[in-house]
Scaffold this motif. Structure first.
Motif, PDB file in Angstrom:
ATOM      1  N   ALA A  11      -7.406  -8.218  -8.735  1.00 56.33           N
ATOM      2  CA  ALA A  11      -6.032  -7.799  -8.432  1.00 56.33           C
ATOM      3  C   ALA A  11      -5.993  -6.949  -7.155  1.00 56.33           C
ATOM      4  O   ALA A  11      -5.078  -7.076  -6.342  1.00 56.33           O
ATOM      5  CB  ALA A  11      -5.446  -7.028  -9.611  1.00 56.33           C
ATOM      6  N   HIS A  15      -4.158  -8.042  -3.702  1.00 58.72           N
ATOM      7  CA  HIS A  15      -3.149  -7.180  -3.076  1.00 58.72           C
ATOM      8  C   HIS A  15      -3.483  -6.934  -1.604  1.00 58.72           C
ATOM      9  O   HIS A  15      -2.624  -6.996  -0.730  1.00 58.72           O
ATOM     10  CB  HIS A  15      -3.043  -5.853  -3.846  1.00 58.72           C
ATOM     11  CG  HIS A  15      -1.980  -4.939  -3.307  1.00 58.72           C
ATOM     12  ND1 HIS A  15      -1.990  -3.590  -3.517  1.00 58.72           N
ATOM     13  CD2 HIS A  15      -0.873  -5.198  -2.553  1.00 58.72           C
ATOM     14  CE1 HIS A  15      -0.927  -3.055  -2.918  1.00 58.72           C
ATOM     15  NE2 HIS A  15      -0.243  -4.005  -2.326  1.00 58.72           N
ATOM     16  N   ARG A  18      -2.639  -9.993   0.346  1.00 59.02           N
ATOM     17  CA  ARG A  18      -1.183 -10.201   0.401  1.00 59.02           C
ATOM     18  C   ARG A  18      -0.551  -9.304   1.471  1.00 59.02           C
ATOM     19  O   ARG A  18       0.352  -9.712   2.183  1.00 59.02           O
ATOM     20  CB  ARG A  18      -0.616  -9.860  -0.978  1.00 59.02           C
ATOM     21  CG  ARG A  18       0.766 -10.369  -1.270  1.00 59.02           C
ATOM     22  CD  ARG A  18       1.018 -10.378  -2.775  1.00 59.02           C
ATOM     23  NE  ARG A  18       1.025  -9.051  -3.384  1.00 59.02           N
ATOM     24  CZ  ARG A  18       0.220  -8.685  -4.375  1.00 59.02           C
ATOM     25  NH1 ARG A  18      -0.677  -9.534  -4.881  1.00 59.02           N
ATOM     26  NH2 ARG A  18       0.291  -7.468  -4.877  1.00 59.02           N
ATOM     27  N   ASP A  19      -1.018  -8.086   1.581  1.00 62.38           N
ATOM     28  CA  ASP A  19      -0.403  -7.140   2.518  1.00 62.38           C
ATOM     29  C   ASP A  19      -1.008  -7.207   3.915  1.00 62.38           C
ATOM     30  O   ASP A  19      -0.494  -6.582   4.834  1.00 62.38           O
ATOM     31  CB  ASP A  19      -0.514  -5.701   1.991  1.00 62.38           C
ATOM     32  CG  ASP A  19       0.526  -5.397   0.929  1.00 62.38           C
ATOM     33  OD1 ASP A  19       1.130  -6.372   0.411  1.00 62.38           O
ATOM     34  OD2 ASP A  19       0.736  -4.220   0.611  1.00 62.38           O
ATOM     35  N   ALA A  24      -3.214  -2.199   2.351  1.00 59.08           N
ATOM     36  CA  ALA A  24      -2.636  -2.189   1.001  1.00 59.08           C
ATOM     37  C   ALA A  24      -3.187  -0.973   0.264  1.00 59.08           C
ATOM     38  O   ALA A  24      -4.300  -0.518   0.551  1.00 59.08           O
ATOM     39  CB  ALA A  24      -3.030  -3.460   0.265  1.00 59.08           C
ATOM     40  N   GLY A  26      -2.966   1.472  -3.683  1.00 56.47           N
ATOM     41  CA  GLY A  26      -2.480   1.570  -5.049  1.00 56.47           C
ATOM     42  C   GLY A  26      -3.426   2.375  -5.919  1.00 56.47           C
ATOM     43  O   GLY A  26      -4.371   2.988  -5.426  1.00 56.47           O
ATOM     44  N   PRO A  42       0.043  -1.422  -8.116  1.00 54.47           N
ATOM     45  CA  PRO A  42       0.082  -1.576  -6.652  1.00 54.47           C
ATOM     46  C   PRO A  42       1.204  -0.714  -6.089  1.00 54.47           C
ATOM     47  O   PRO A  42       2.279  -0.624  -6.686  1.00 54.47           O
ATOM     48  CB  PRO A  42       0.373  -3.071  -6.454  1.00 54.47           C
ATOM     49  CG  PRO A  42       1.003  -3.534  -7.721  1.00 54.47           C
ATOM     50  CD  PRO A  42       0.533  -2.623  -8.821  1.00 54.47           C
TER      51      PRO A  42
END
Lengths: 137, 93
Positions: A11, A15, A18-19, A24, A26, A42
């Motif tokens: 995960a 993340h 994705r960013d 990113a 979290g 996140p």
């Protein structure tokens, strides 16, 4: 040593990808005192920057209140580096403020390799630690 | 009555481990001065050159004081002040 479930590792890496190209960030919260990361949270990088991350101040307040109500603490605080190795920068060390947390850094910057590394950052001192990935949810 | 101040883990070394302490003052700055008299060292972690440190967030009843009047924000009995260090970093090693 950080012991963490494989799905949580996945995960965090998802993340970060994705960013990308922004950093990113979290938290993985866990029961206070357990040292067990369980709840993946996140966060939005309010800085929206490839070289800096910061939790939005209101998100931060909500996060800590929620963890407090649930008797949790930030077991893992993670962020990605997009252009450098997964090692705490001077900025990371300067602002690290959870001496009990595992600071996880991920990076795809080194070609062909996803780095996932964990550190303790206490009083300006960085200590890398072993990461033990376990199966199961 | 007093102002309740919630202290983050990293600053509890100044409060004998207490998660929350009480203080008095008409403004946030005065409140912090009052806390300093019983919890020496705390002020320096919150204030630098007379203003709130950039990477420390202070909330008055759930509002970020940066959007109020910063260290000059008025406070009164019954208010709750929460201190949270920013979670921030990044950049080249």
């Amino acid at each position: 040593m950080l012991t963490i479930r494989r799905d949580l590792v996945d995960a965090i890496i998802a993340h970060a990808r994705r960013d990308h190209p922004d950093e990113a960030c979290g938290v993985i919260a866990g029961p206070a005192g357990s040292d067990r990361p369980e709840r993946f949270i996140p966060m939005i990088n309010a800085a929206r920057s490839p070289t800096f991350y910061e939790f939005d101040s209101m998100d931060l307040l909500r996060l800590y209140k929620e963890m407090d109500e649930r008797d949790e603490e930030p077991v893992v605080i993670y962020h990605s580096h997009t252009d450098t190795e997964a090692y705490p920068s001077r900025t990371d060390v300067a602002y690290a403020s959870e001496p009990n947390a595992h600071y996880v850094l991920v990076s795809d910057a080194i070609e062909g390799e996803t780095q996932f590394r964990s550190f303790r950052i206490v009083d300006g001192e960085v200590t890398e630690e072993e990461v033990k990935i376990i199966d199961g949810e | 009555m007093a102002v309740e101040v919630r202290i983050p883990t990293i600053l509890r070394q100044y409060t004998d481990g207490a998660k929350s302490v009480e203080g008095h003052g008409d403004t946030l700055a005065a409140l912090i001065d009052d806390l300093e008299s019983r919890h020496a060292g705390l002020r320096d972690r919150l204030i630098e050159n007379g203003t709130l440190r950039r990477f420390v967030n202070v909330y008055l009843n759930d509002e970020d004081v940066r959007f109020l009047e910063g260290e000059k924000t008025p406070v009164s009995d019954g208010d709750v002040v929460t201190v949270l260090p920013a979670v921030a970093g990044g950049g080249p090693a």
